[in-house]
Design a protein around this motif. Structure first.
Motif, PDB file in Angstrom:
ATOM      1  N   SER A   1       0.855  -1.195   0.000  1.00 37.63           N
ATOM      2  CA  SER A   1       0.000   0.000   0.000  1.00 37.63           C
ATOM      3  C   SER A   1       0.890   1.245   0.000  1.00 37.63           C
ATOM      4  CB  SER A   1      -0.885   0.012   1.239  1.00 37.63           C
ATOM      5  OG  SER A   1      -0.090   0.263   2.395  1.00 37.63           O
ATOM      6  N   GLY A   2       0.284   2.385  -0.232  1.00 37.11           N
ATOM      7  CA  GLY A   2       1.055   3.625  -0.296  1.00 37.11           C
ATOM      8  C   GLY A   2       1.850   3.890   0.957  1.00 37.11           C
ATOM      9  N   ARG A   3       1.218   3.713   2.123  1.00 35.55           N
ATOM     10  CA  ARG A   3       1.920   3.980   3.377  1.00 35.55           C
ATOM     11  C   ARG A   3       3.042   2.973   3.594  1.00 35.55           C
ATOM     12  NH1 ARG A   3      -1.113   4.759   9.106  1.00 35.55           N
ATOM     13  NH2 ARG A   3      -1.609   6.747   8.118  1.00 35.55           N
ATOM     14  N   GLU A   4       2.763   1.688   3.273  1.00 39.38           N
ATOM     15  CA  GLU A   4       3.796   0.659   3.475  1.00 39.38           C
ATOM     16  C   GLU A   4       5.000   0.927   2.567  1.00 39.38           C
ATOM     17  OE1 GLU A   4       0.481  -2.795   4.537  1.00 39.38           O
ATOM     18  OE2 GLU A   4       1.644  -2.909   2.675  1.00 39.38           O
ATOM     19  N   ARG A   5       4.717   1.298   1.347  1.00 37.79           N
ATOM     20  CA  ARG A   5       5.798   1.645   0.406  1.00 37.79           C
ATOM     21  C   ARG A   5       6.679   2.756   0.981  1.00 37.79           C
ATOM     22  NH1 ARG A   5       5.731   1.539  -5.468  1.00 37.79           N
ATOM     23  NH2 ARG A   5       6.373   3.717  -5.416  1.00 37.79           N
ATOM     24  N   THR A   6       6.004   3.795   1.458  1.00 33.18           N
ATOM     25  CA  THR A   6       6.749   4.967   1.931  1.00 33.18           C
ATOM     26  C   THR A   6       7.533   4.649   3.198  1.00 33.18           C
ATOM     27  OG1 THR A   6       4.965   6.316   1.025  1.00 33.18           O
ATOM     28  CG2 THR A   6       6.517   7.406   2.500  1.00 33.18           C
ATOM     29  N   VAL A   7       6.884   3.931   4.104  1.00 30.65           N
ATOM     30  CA  VAL A   7       7.571   3.580   5.358  1.00 30.65           C
ATOM     31  C   VAL A   7       8.787   2.710   5.064  1.00 30.65           C
ATOM     32  CG1 VAL A   7       7.343   2.224   7.472  1.00 30.65           C
ATOM     33  CG2 VAL A   7       5.549   3.842   6.841  1.00 30.65           C
ATOM     34  N   LEU A   8       8.603   1.734   4.184  1.00 31.69           N
ATOM     35  CA  LEU A   8       9.712   0.838   3.843  1.00 31.69           C
ATOM     36  C   LEU A   8      10.844   1.616   3.180  1.00 31.69           C
ATOM     37  CD1 LEU A   8      10.503  -2.177   3.898  1.00 31.69           C
ATOM     38  CD2 LEU A   8       9.670  -2.335   1.547  1.00 31.69           C
TER      39      LEU A   8
ATOM     40  N   VAL B   1       3.667  -1.047  12.563  1.00 27.63           N
ATOM     41  CA  VAL B   1       2.691  -1.936  11.924  1.00 27.63           C
ATOM     42  C   VAL B   1       2.890  -1.937  10.409  1.00 27.63           C
ATOM     43  CG1 VAL B   1       0.236  -2.211  11.417  1.00 27.63           C
ATOM     44  CG2 VAL B   1       0.967  -1.752  13.756  1.00 27.63           C
ATOM     45  N   ALA B   2       3.016  -0.744   9.831  1.00 30.49           N
ATOM     46  CA  ALA B   2       3.195  -0.641   8.371  1.00 30.49           C
ATOM     47  C   ALA B   2       4.489  -1.317   7.940  1.00 30.49           C
ATOM     48  CB  ALA B   2       3.192   0.825   7.955  1.00 30.49           C
ATOM     49  N   LEU B   3       5.546  -1.131   8.740  1.00 27.74           N
ATOM     50  CA  LEU B   3       6.846  -1.705   8.392  1.00 27.74           C
ATOM     51  C   LEU B   3       6.787  -3.236   8.463  1.00 27.74           C
ATOM     52  CD1 LEU B   3       9.600  -0.694   7.567  1.00 27.74           C
ATOM     53  CD2 LEU B   3      10.245  -0.617   9.975  1.00 27.74           C
ATOM     54  N   SER B   4       6.125  -3.753   9.499  1.00 28.90           N
ATOM     55  CA  SER B   4       6.010  -5.200   9.650  1.00 28.90           C
ATOM     56  C   SER B   4       5.229  -5.812   8.484  1.00 28.90           C
ATOM     57  CB  SER B   4       5.315  -5.501  10.989  1.00 28.90           C
ATOM     58  OG  SER B   4       5.181  -6.889  11.160  1.00 28.90           O
TER      59      SER B   4
ATOM     60  N   TYR C   1      14.601  -6.881  15.943  1.00 25.61           N
ATOM     61  CA  TYR C   1      15.954  -7.324  15.599  1.00 25.61           C
ATOM     62  C   TYR C   1      16.402  -6.683  14.277  1.00 25.61           C
ATOM     63  CZ  TYR C   1      19.667 -10.398  13.908  1.00 25.61           C
ATOM     64  OH  TYR C   1      20.844 -10.887  13.408  1.00 25.61           O
ATOM     65  N   LEU C   2      15.502  -6.725  13.283  1.00 28.70           N
ATOM     66  CA  LEU C   2      15.844  -6.148  11.973  1.00 28.70           C
ATOM     67  C   LEU C   2      16.040  -4.635  12.070  1.00 28.70           C
ATOM     68  CD1 LEU C   2      13.398  -8.119   9.642  1.00 28.70           C
ATOM     69  CD2 LEU C   2      15.828  -8.536  10.020  1.00 28.70           C
TER      70      LEU C   2
ATOM     71  N   SER D   1       5.190  -8.695   3.106  1.00 31.30           N
ATOM     72  CA  SER D   1       4.890  -8.705   1.663  1.00 31.30           C
ATOM     73  C   SER D   1       6.167  -8.849   0.853  1.00 31.30           C
ATOM     74  CB  SER D   1       4.172  -7.409   1.266  1.00 31.30           C
ATOM     75  OG  SER D   1       2.942  -7.307   1.930  1.00 31.30           O
ATOM     76  N   VAL D   2       7.204  -8.140   1.277  1.00 27.71           N
ATOM     77  CA  VAL D   2       8.489  -8.204   0.584  1.00 27.71           C
ATOM     78  C   VAL D   2       9.058  -9.607   0.661  1.00 27.71           C
ATOM     79  CG1 VAL D   2      10.899  -7.458   0.751  1.00 27.71           C
ATOM     80  CG2 VAL D   2       9.064  -5.768   0.808  1.00 27.71           C
ATOM     81  N   ARG D   3       8.962 -10.192   1.843  1.00 23.84           N
ATOM     82  CA  ARG D   3       9.489 -11.542   2.031  1.00 23.84           C
ATOM     83  C   ARG D   3       8.761 -12.521   1.098  1.00 23.84           C
ATOM     84  NH1 ARG D   3       8.382 -15.265   7.367  1.00 23.84           N
ATOM     85  NH2 ARG D   3       9.177 -17.206   6.475  1.00 23.84           N
ATOM     86  N   LYS D   4       7.457 -12.387   1.020  1.00 21.81           N
ATOM     87  CA  LYS D   4       6.678 -13.280   0.159  1.00 21.81           C
ATOM     88  C   LYS D   4       7.094 -13.102  -1.304  1.00 21.81           C
ATOM     89  CE  LYS D   4       1.879 -14.518  -0.911  1.00 21.81           C
ATOM     90  NZ  LYS D   4       2.095 -14.513  -2.331  1.00 21.81           N
ATOM     91  N   ALA D   5       7.253 -11.846  -1.719  1.00 23.93           N
ATOM     92  CA  ALA D   5       7.624 -11.589  -3.112  1.00 23.93           C
ATOM     93  C   ALA D   5       9.003 -12.150  -3.422  1.00 23.93           C
ATOM     94  CB  ALA D   5       7.592 -10.088  -3.374  1.00 23.93           C
ATOM     95  N   ILE D   6       9.925 -12.005  -2.493  1.00 28.34           N
ATOM     96  CA  ILE D   6      11.294 -12.493  -2.725  1.00 28.34           C
ATOM     97  C   ILE D   6      11.315 -14.017  -2.730  1.00 28.34           C
ATOM     98  CG2 ILE D   6      13.560 -12.668  -1.598  1.00 28.34           C
ATOM     99  CD1 ILE D   6      13.354  -9.712  -0.970  1.00 28.34           C
ATOM    100  N   GLU D   7      10.571 -14.627  -1.819  1.00 31.78           N
ATOM    101  CA  GLU D   7      10.545 -16.096  -1.783  1.00 31.78           C
ATOM    102  C   GLU D   7       9.873 -16.663  -3.043  1.00 31.78           C
ATOM    103  OE1 GLU D   7      10.621 -16.769   3.061  1.00 31.78           O
ATOM    104  OE2 GLU D   7       8.715 -16.917   1.964  1.00 31.78           O
TER     105      GLU D   7
END
Lengths: 168, 187
Positions: free
Chosen positions: A112-119, A145-148, B10-11, A153-159
């Motif tokens: 989402s927009g907020r997750e993108r920006t926070v990341l 929360v947004a970062l987690s 941790y991260l 989502s990033v982990r899923k995409a990479i896996e």
């Protein structure tokens, strides 16, 4: 905060804006406006602990205004043309012309927009939770929360990508 | 709190050193956390690569931004100079106006100048030898001149009372006061 000190943040501001909006020209305009606003209030923020976070907050507000205006324009245009509207930012890592960088667009595309920006603020700018909260004017809890969620989502995409590689 | 829930802390590097050691021991035995950390490391590798390429692509960003600031500074300086010039002009005009008004208020002749300036060079002592009030002749008329006090030494003001010599030669008064005085002066 002297002129040079403010100007040295210009690439960071530009990167953040182009990441948020996906448009080079608009990003350059907003980066310029951001630095100019920072320069105008340089005395007020001379003792600022983290001027970059403050500049990014100005840029985030300008981006928000720009997206809002763009949505209104698109809504008005589609009302006339009777076509579906699209205000999603363009993928911009693709412009780096690197396959792996292009893959970042896929990785963060589902956020989402907020997750993108926070990341982005965490991974690219290395800001703390508190600084991200100040930039986006949200609570530290909302940042966590947004970062987690973004990381999951990033982990899923990479896996998924790894699995696709192994099956080829 | 389970140890898996400490993954984000941790991260983010928010665990204390002893907590980090404990979490790393946990990761060795937790497939979920270890795969999450591997994915995060891969993501950060992509981020670092993108950052390097981005840094190369945005090296020209400060120039237009700097030009924008210079343009703003120039406009502001021009505005400042114009403002100062306008202020100075206003002050000069205001001072001139005030000075003119003051001169007018301190200069009685400027307020009410006589239509004709009498030739007071022809002044002569009055009939009784007065030194203050003298009789003067202007054209064919006779006046009784009374010097007045003035605010400046450069100005002489005389009240000129029109007079008439009586036909009766026995009248010793010499002059008769006829009408309202005229104001006359010489700078």
């Amino acid at each position: 905060m002297g002129d040079e000190q403010i100007e040295q943040h210009a690439p960071h501001v530009y990167r953040f804006v182009v990441y948020t909006l996906g448009d080079h020209h608009t990003a350059m305009d907003i980066a310029q406006e951001t630095i100019l606003r920072g320069w105008k209030r340089r005395r007020e923020f001379r003792e600022l602990h983290n001027p970059r976070a403050w500049l990014l907050r100005i840029a985030a507000n300008l981006c928000r205004d720009h997206v809002r205006a763009r949505k209104n324009r698109v809504r008005n245009a589609t009302a006339l043309a009777d076509e579906p509207a699209s205000t999603a930012p363009e993928p911009w890592f693709a412009m780096l012309q690197d396959e792996e960088c292009h893959h970042l667009d896929e990785v963060i595309g589902s956020l989402s927009g907020r997750e993108r920006t926070v990341l982005y603020l965490k991974a690219f700018e290395g800001l703390s939770h508190q600084q991200i909260a100040e930039v986006l004017e949200i609570s530290v809890g909302a940042v966590k929360v947004a970062l987690s969620r973004a990381r999951k989502s990033v982990r899923k995409a990479i896996e998924d990508r790894e699995r696709q590689r192994q099956t080829k | 709190m389970s140890e898996c829930e400490q993954l984000d802390d941790y991260l983010d590097g928010e665990l204390l050193p002893e907590q980090v050691e404990a979490f790393r021991r946990h990761v060795r035995s937790c497939g979920e956390c270890s795969s999450a950390i591997r994915a995060h490391q891969e993501f950060m590798r992509l981020v670092e690569k993108a950052k390097q390429r981005l840094d190369r692509s945005v090296t020209d960003v400060p120039r237009p931004v700097r030009l924008g600031i210079r343009s703003f500074q120039l406009k502001r300086r021009i505005g400042f100079v114009v403002g100062v010039a306008a202020s100075i002009l206003f002050c000069v005009l205001a001072l001139n106006w005030v000075r003119t008004g003051r001169e007018k208020s301190q200069h009685p002749i400027a307020l009410e100048r006589a239509a004709t300036t009498p030739d007071i060079g022809h002044a002569s002592p009055g009939p009784n030898g007065e030194t203050a009030d003298v009789a003067v002749s202007v054209a064919d008329s006779h006046y009784l001149a009374v010097p007045m006090k003035t605010t400046t030494q450069d100005v002489t003001i005389l009240w000129l009372h029109p007079t008439h010599e009586p036909d009766n030669s026995d009248d010793s008064s010499g002059l008769l006061l006829l009408s309202e005085p005229l104001l006359a002066g010489r700078i």
